[in-house]
Design a protein around this motif. Structure first.
Motif, PDB file in Angstrom:
ATOM      1  N   ILE A  61       0.841  -1.072   0.070  1.00  8.34           N
ATOM      2  CA  ILE A  61       0.016   0.024   0.043  1.00  8.34           C
ATOM      3  C   ILE A  61       0.758   1.334  -0.057  1.00  8.34           C
ATOM      4  CG2 ILE A  61      -1.677   1.315   1.356  1.00  8.34           C
ATOM      5  CD1 ILE A  61      -2.653  -1.232   2.133  1.00  8.34           C
ATOM      6  N   LEU A  62       1.711   1.152   0.821  1.00 13.34           N
ATOM      7  CA  LEU A  62       2.804   2.480   0.957  1.00 13.34           C
ATOM      8  C   LEU A  62       3.529   2.602  -0.341  1.00 13.34           C
ATOM      9  CD1 LEU A  62       3.818   2.020   4.794  1.00 13.34           C
ATOM     10  CD2 LEU A  62       2.495   3.743   3.616  1.00 13.34           C
ATOM     11  N   TRP A  63       4.095   1.594  -0.850  1.00 13.46           N
ATOM     12  CA  TRP A  63       5.120   2.172  -1.986  1.00 13.46           C
ATOM     13  C   TRP A  63       4.425   2.556  -3.204  1.00 13.46           C
ATOM     14  CZ3 TRP A  63       9.681   3.169  -3.038  1.00 13.46           C
ATOM     15  CH2 TRP A  63      10.273   2.996  -4.317  1.00 13.46           C
ATOM     16  N   PRO A  64       3.125   2.362  -3.742  1.00 17.16           N
ATOM     17  CA  PRO A  64       2.694   3.164  -4.417  1.00 17.16           C
ATOM     18  C   PRO A  64       2.094   4.524  -4.354  1.00 17.16           C
ATOM     19  CG  PRO A  64       1.771   0.830  -4.472  1.00 17.16           C
ATOM     20  CD  PRO A  64       2.526   1.185  -3.573  1.00 17.16           C
ATOM     21  N   ALA A  65       1.794   4.764  -3.018  1.00 18.45           N
ATOM     22  CA  ALA A  65       1.500   5.763  -2.514  1.00 18.45           C
ATOM     23  C   ALA A  65       2.562   6.808  -2.615  1.00 18.45           C
ATOM     24  CB  ALA A  65       0.882   5.741  -0.987  1.00 18.45           C
ATOM     25  N   PHE A  66       3.848   6.445  -2.106  1.00 20.66           N
ATOM     26  CA  PHE A  66       5.060   7.063  -2.133  1.00 20.66           C
ATOM     27  C   PHE A  66       5.316   7.608  -3.548  1.00 20.66           C
ATOM     28  CE2 PHE A  66       9.798   6.995  -2.537  1.00 20.66           C
ATOM     29  CZ  PHE A  66      10.154   7.944  -1.624  1.00 20.66           C
ATOM     30  N   GLN A  67       5.346   6.474  -4.431  1.00 18.67           N
ATOM     31  CA  GLN A  67       5.688   6.952  -5.743  1.00 18.67           C
ATOM     32  C   GLN A  67       4.739   8.173  -6.401  1.00 18.67           C
ATOM     33  OE1 GLN A  67       8.627   5.312  -6.327  1.00 18.67           O
ATOM     34  NE2 GLN A  67       7.880   4.268  -8.212  1.00 18.67           N
TER      35      GLN A  67
END
Length: 323
Positions: free
Chosen positions: A205-211
Motif C-alpha cells: 500500500i505504501l510504495w505506490p503512495a510514495f511513488q
C-alpha cells in the motif's frame, strides 16, 4: 459522457458504501475474534482481532478522506484533490505497520515466558469464519475499486485480504496444537506469521503512495495507448516528451505534438484540441492533458530524426523563403 463532477460524485458514493459494509463486518469479526481468543486462550486470535479493529481506523479515514478527494478542482487545487486519496493510503499503510509491530513485539516477548496451554477448537472455528467472510469482502471491494479506479478502496480491499490471510496461521496453529500437544509456542509463531503478512500488505500500500507523492512516472500502459492513438491520426506527425503522473486514482498527461509546419496556428490548434478530446473520451483514468504544439521540422523531430539530405533540403528551403 458524464462530466467530471458527476463522475466524482459517483466515485464518492461507491467508496463510502463499500467502506461502510466493510466497517460493519470488521466490528463483528473483531469482537468475535477477541472474545473467542480470550476464552480459548489463543494469543494469535486476539492479535488477529486487534488487526480487524485496526481496519475500523482505516475505514474511518476513507469515509472522511473521500469527502475531500472527490471534491472538484478549484482555484486552490487546480489539479483536483486526488492527493488526499494518496494521503489516505499512506495513513492506511502506516496503521498496518504500527499494528504489525505491536503484534510482533508482544509475540516475541511471550516466547521467553512459560508456554500457555494450547488454545481450544473455538479459536479454529472463529479463524475459519474470519477467513471466509474477509475473503468474500476482499473480492467484492476490489471489484468496486476497479470499477471506479480508486486507489484508497483498493488499499482497503487488500487490508481485508491481509486480515483473511492473517487468520490462516491462527487456524493452522490451533489444529497443530491439538494434534501435537508437545509442540510449544505454535500460537506465538502463528502471531509472528500474522505480523509478516501485515507488513507485506503495508508495503504494497505504501510504495505506490510514495511513488505518487514524489511524482514518479505514471502508468506506462497509458503512454503506450497514447502513442497508438497518435500513430492512427493522419494529422499528427509525431509525439514525444511524454510525461505522466498519478494523482489519486487519476492520471495527468503532457507531451509535445508535432504537426505540418505549413499549417496555420489555428489549424494546428484545432488538431491539438481534437486529439485532447479523443484522449479524455477514450482514457477514463486521464483527467487533464497539456499539449505543446511544435512544427515537424528537423530541429524538433526526435522519434523520426531527419537524414542529412532532408536537413539540407529544409535549410535551403528556408534560405529561399527569406529571399
Amino acid at each position: 459522457m458524464q462530466d467530471s463532477s458527476e463522475q466524482q460524485d459517483i466515485h464518492g458514493r461507491v467508496v463510502r458504501s463499500a467502506t461502510l459494509v466493510g466497517a460493519v463486518l470488521n466490528i463483528f469479526l473483531a469482537v468475535l475474534k477477541i472474545v473467542i481468543g480470550k476464552l480459548s486462550g489463543s494469543q494469535a486470535l486476539v492479535a488477529d482481532g486487534v488487526h480487524s479493529f485496526s481496519d475500523l481506523a482505516t475505514d474511518a479515514a476513507i469515509l472522511l478522506g473521500s469527502r475531500f478527494w472527490t471534491a472538484p478542482a478549484d482555484s486552490s487545487h487546480p489539479y483536483g484533490h486526488g492527493k488526499f486519496e494518496t494521503l489516505t493510503n499512506v495513513f492506511i499503510g502506516v496503521m498496518l505497520v504500527l499494528v504489525g509491530i505491536g503484534i510482533g513485539w508482544e509475540s516475541i516477548q511471550t516466547l521467553s515466558e512459560t508456554p500457555p496451554p494450547p488454545p481450544g477448537m473455538m479459536a479454529f472455528y472463529a479463524a475459519l469464519i474470519s477467513i471466509l467472510l474477509k475473503e468474500v469482502l476482499f473480492r467484492w471491494t476490489i471489484r468496486k475499486a476497479r470499477e471506479i479506479n480508486s486507489g484508497a478502496l483498493r488499499a482497503n480491499a487488500w487490508h481485508h485480504r491481509s486480515d483473511a490471510l492473517s487468520s490462516i496461521p491462527v487456524a493452522v496453529a490451533v489444529i497443530a496444537n491439538a494434534m501435537f500437544p508437545a509442540l510449544k509456542y505454535l500460537d506465538q509463531i502463528a502471531a509472528l506469521l500474522v505480523t509478516g503478512m501485515i507488513m507485506k500488505a503495508a508495503f504494497e500500500i505504501l510504495w505506490p503512495a510514495f511513488q505518487e507523492l514524489t511524482d514518479a512516472r505514471g502508468n506506462e500502459d497509458v503512454e503506450k495507448q497514447l502513442k497508438k492513438m497518435a500513430e492512427s491520426d493522419a494529422d499528427i506527425r509525431e509525439i514525444h516528451a511524454i510525461r505522466s503522473r498519478q494523482t489519486g486514482g487519476s492520471t495527468l498527461l503532457d507531451f509535445h505534438l508535432l504537426v505540418d509546419p505549413e499549417l496555420t496556428i489555428d489549424a494546428a490548434h484545432t488538431i491539438s484540441e481534437r486529439f485532447k478530446s479523443q484522449i479524455l473520451d477514450q482514457m477514463e483514468d486521464v483527467i487533464d492533458v497539456v499539449i505543446h504544439i511544435e512544427p515537424y521540422t528537423c530541429e524538433e523531430r526526435i522519434v523520426n530524426p531527419c537524414s542529412l539530405e532532408e536537413y539540407l533540403i529544409q535549410q535551403n528551403k528556408r534560405k529561399a523563403d527569406k529571399h
